[in-house]
Design an enzyme around this catalytic site. Sequence first.
Site, PDB file in Angstrom:
ATOM      1  N   LYS A 184      53.063  40.909  43.926  1.00  0.00           N
ATOM      2  CA  LYS A 184      51.959  40.301  43.176  1.00  0.00           C
ATOM      3  C   LYS A 184      52.387  38.918  42.738  1.00  0.00           C
ATOM      4  O   LYS A 184      53.594  38.632  42.645  1.00  0.00           O
ATOM      5  CB  LYS A 184      51.642  41.142  41.928  1.00  0.00           C
ATOM      6  CG  LYS A 184      50.265  40.901  41.361  1.00  0.00           C
ATOM      7  CD  LYS A 184      49.183  41.665  42.115  1.00  0.00           C
ATOM      8  CE  LYS A 184      47.799  41.365  41.587  1.00  0.00           C
ATOM      9  NZ  LYS A 184      46.786  42.237  42.174  1.00  0.00           N
ATOM     10  N   THR A 216      36.433  46.178  47.472  1.00  0.00           N
ATOM     11  CA  THR A 216      36.972  46.858  46.288  1.00  0.00           C
ATOM     12  C   THR A 216      35.889  47.714  45.627  1.00  0.00           C
ATOM     13  O   THR A 216      36.095  48.908  45.384  1.00  0.00           O
ATOM     14  CB  THR A 216      37.535  45.831  45.284  1.00  0.00           C
ATOM     15  OG1 THR A 216      38.554  45.091  45.954  1.00  0.00           O
ATOM     16  CG2 THR A 216      38.132  46.508  44.069  1.00  0.00           C
ATOM     17  N   SER A 234      42.045  44.381  53.299  1.00  0.00           N
ATOM     18  CA  SER A 234      43.054  43.326  53.520  1.00  0.00           C
ATOM     19  C   SER A 234      43.967  43.722  54.680  1.00  0.00           C
ATOM     20  O   SER A 234      44.335  42.887  55.507  1.00  0.00           O
ATOM     21  CB  SER A 234      43.926  43.147  52.278  1.00  0.00           C
ATOM     22  OG  SER A 234      43.349  42.189  51.422  1.00  0.00           O
TER      23      SER A 234
HETATM   24  P1  NAD Z   1      36.684  38.585  38.184  1.00  0.00           P
HETATM   25  O1  NAD Z   1      37.358  37.462  37.501  1.00  0.00           O
HETATM   26  O2  NAD Z   1      35.781  38.321  39.332  1.00  0.00           O
HETATM   27  O3  NAD Z   1      35.827  39.431  37.099  1.00  0.00           O
HETATM   28  C1  NAD Z   1      36.297  39.826  35.862  1.00  0.00           C
HETATM   29  C2  NAD Z   1      35.087  40.147  34.983  1.00  0.00           C
HETATM   30  O4  NAD Z   1      35.532  40.719  33.753  1.00  0.00           O
HETATM   31  C3  NAD Z   1      34.254  38.922  34.608  1.00  0.00           C
HETATM   32  O5  NAD Z   1      32.884  39.271  34.688  1.00  0.00           O
HETATM   33  C4  NAD Z   1      34.616  38.677  33.135  1.00  0.00           C
HETATM   34  O6  NAD Z   1      33.581  38.038  32.434  1.00  0.00           O
HETATM   35  C5  NAD Z   1      34.829  40.090  32.674  1.00  0.00           C
HETATM   36  N1  NAD Z   1      35.592  40.250  31.455  1.00  0.00           N
HETATM   37  C6  NAD Z   1      36.767  39.663  31.086  1.00  0.00           C
HETATM   38  N2  NAD Z   1      37.121  40.085  29.856  1.00  0.00           N
HETATM   39  C7  NAD Z   1      36.152  40.946  29.440  1.00  0.00           C
HETATM   40  C8  NAD Z   1      35.941  41.696  28.269  1.00  0.00           C
HETATM   41  N3  NAD Z   1      36.795  41.675  27.261  1.00  0.00           N
HETATM   42  N4  NAD Z   1      34.821  42.475  28.190  1.00  0.00           N
HETATM   43  C9  NAD Z   1      33.937  42.513  29.192  1.00  0.00           C
HETATM   44  N5  NAD Z   1      34.102  41.821  30.332  1.00  0.00           N
HETATM   45  C10 NAD Z   1      35.182  41.048  30.452  1.00  0.00           C
HETATM   46  O7  NAD Z   1      37.854  39.586  38.594  1.00  0.00           O
HETATM   47  P2  NAD Z   1      37.781  40.787  39.649  1.00  0.00           P
HETATM   48  O8  NAD Z   1      38.317  40.321  40.934  1.00  0.00           O
HETATM   49  O9  NAD Z   1      36.458  41.454  39.576  1.00  0.00           O
HETATM   50  O10 NAD Z   1      38.903  41.749  39.018  1.00  0.00           O
HETATM   51  C11 NAD Z   1      38.622  42.608  37.922  1.00  0.00           C
HETATM   52  C12 NAD Z   1      39.694  43.684  37.867  1.00  0.00           C
HETATM   53  O11 NAD Z   1      39.689  44.395  39.102  1.00  0.00           O
HETATM   54  C13 NAD Z   1      41.121  43.148  37.682  1.00  0.00           C
HETATM   55  O12 NAD Z   1      41.859  44.103  36.950  1.00  0.00           O
HETATM   56  C14 NAD Z   1      41.636  43.099  39.105  1.00  0.00           C
HETATM   57  O13 NAD Z   1      43.051  43.152  39.172  1.00  0.00           O
HETATM   58  C15 NAD Z   1      40.992  44.348  39.660  1.00  0.00           C
HETATM   59  N6  NAD Z   1      40.938  44.357  41.113  1.00  0.00           N
HETATM   60  C16 NAD Z   1      40.195  43.439  41.792  1.00  0.00           C
HETATM   61  C17 NAD Z   1      40.187  43.482  43.174  1.00  0.00           C
HETATM   62  C18 NAD Z   1      39.360  42.531  43.975  1.00  0.00           C
HETATM   63  O14 NAD Z   1      39.348  42.666  45.212  1.00  0.00           O
HETATM   64  N7  NAD Z   1      38.644  41.616  43.357  1.00  0.00           N
HETATM   65  C19 NAD Z   1      40.947  44.441  43.863  1.00  0.00           C
HETATM   66  C20 NAD Z   1      41.681  45.370  43.134  1.00  0.00           C
HETATM   67  C21 NAD Z   1      41.664  45.315  41.751  1.00  0.00           C
END
Ligand code: NAD
Length: 416
Positions: free
Chosen positions: A104, A188, A347
């Site tokens: 990571k 995802t 991926s």
């Molecule tokens: P992103 O930045 O696209 O979205 C994050 C969202 O969370 C945003 O809408 C933000 O406004 C919201 N957020 C942040 N703090 C918050 C709070 N306190 N209360 C409510 N909402 C809040 O990120 P993402 O890619 O969607 O990733 C989100 C999670 O999923 C992370 O933990 C990431 O590691 C995990 N994840 C993502 C992927 C992927 O392919 N995108 C894959 C595996 C895991």
Amino acid sequence: MMSSYLENVLASLREAAFAVQLDADTLAILSTPHREIHARLFVRMDDGALREIPAYRVQWNNARGPYKGGIRFHERVDLDEVRALACAMMIKCALAGIPFGGGKGGAAIDGKALSSTEKEALTRAFVRAFADVIGPSKDVPAPDVNTDAAVMDWFADEYARIAGQNAPAVVTGKSLAAGGSQGRSTATGTGVFLVFDALRPLLGLDNETITVAVQGFGNAGQEVALQFFRHGYRVIAVSDSHGAMHEEQGIDVPSLIAHKNVSGSVKGFSGARPFDPAGIFALPCGVLVPAALENQITEENAQAVQAKVVLEAANGPTTREADVLLRKAGVHVIPDVLANAGGVVVSFFEWLQNMEGERWSEERVHERLEATMRSAATDLFTFASSRNLPFRIAAYALALERVAAAEQERRSRAAS
Ligand code: NAD
């Protein structure tokens, strides 16, 4: 004091190692990263100032294949967070049965506050700092919080310049034009739904009555909400970092996505009523989907959870203390390492297509994603039931067995 995400991951690892009676030497190897690189990037900002940005890449284990894991641009990134995420990637890839290890990376800066020019400069500086240790057969990054296909395209381009040749398999999550895969951006969220759908009958849940609440409405959260909506479930609440919206009769998710695309938030959506975002975990609902960041369900709010299922789309959303409380209350927690593995599975498909010069159709990607997620979910259910383990510990245990077998094979090869 609340346990950190790294403490939570390592505690799950130890509990799982005990459950499968892993020997102490193998546990020591698998609970320590192979390598950690801490760089200091200097990036010229739009206002002319030179900004110093701490950046990290942690390579946890590669016994089963190249290190694999995303890169996030977030102000909270630090070495411990990256370590936890890298270790979880080792578990996730093994659990999904794909031939990757765990890694990571991240840069400690608010990616949302950067202009496109600044983001590109940061990405290229990141690649230059880590170019020696990454590569299609060494370590393959991907998008994560605040990084997307555009970032991955800059990443591949900068790497090609340094390597002197095109090597699109160095990174996944690229745009289609730059060698990305069909279905990667939705993988995802789709995977989260597929895992739930595979486990629902096994958990004896009746889909007629299930309502869904989603915390976080970014890449992962939007697609999860959309999948539940398309499959006829009522998505009754959604929140993001700006606000939260509730509608007991069900939110029209495509309209909410359209609203967020224009306004930047779920706030102000006319098809639902605003409520306090902190209240999302206490809402009466069937499935609660944390899809924001780590350590959201804690000792303080876990007791208020009324959902039957916590479906972890985010990485590390539940603290160890909260996990215990949810377990006691009989809530099924479907762990991140299974639930959100769809992204890394596609991926892998992208990497495979790049390595073999192929282009798969969206149908082929979806079919293989569905088969992989469903069998990972049912294998885990069988393993957890046969050993009488909670899902999270069972997930770590099953993955540890697989990584340990690869690690032992490597050691015996080295010894012969
Ligand atoms: P992103 O930045 O696209 O979205 C994050 C969202 O969370 C945003 O809408 C933000 O406004 C919201 N957020 C942040 N703090 C918050 C709070 N306190 N209360 C409510 N909402 C809040 O990120 P993402 O890619 O969607 O990733 C989100 C999670 O999923 C992370 O933990 C990431 O590691 C995990 N994840 C993502 C992927 C992927 O392919 N995108 C894959 C595996 C895991």
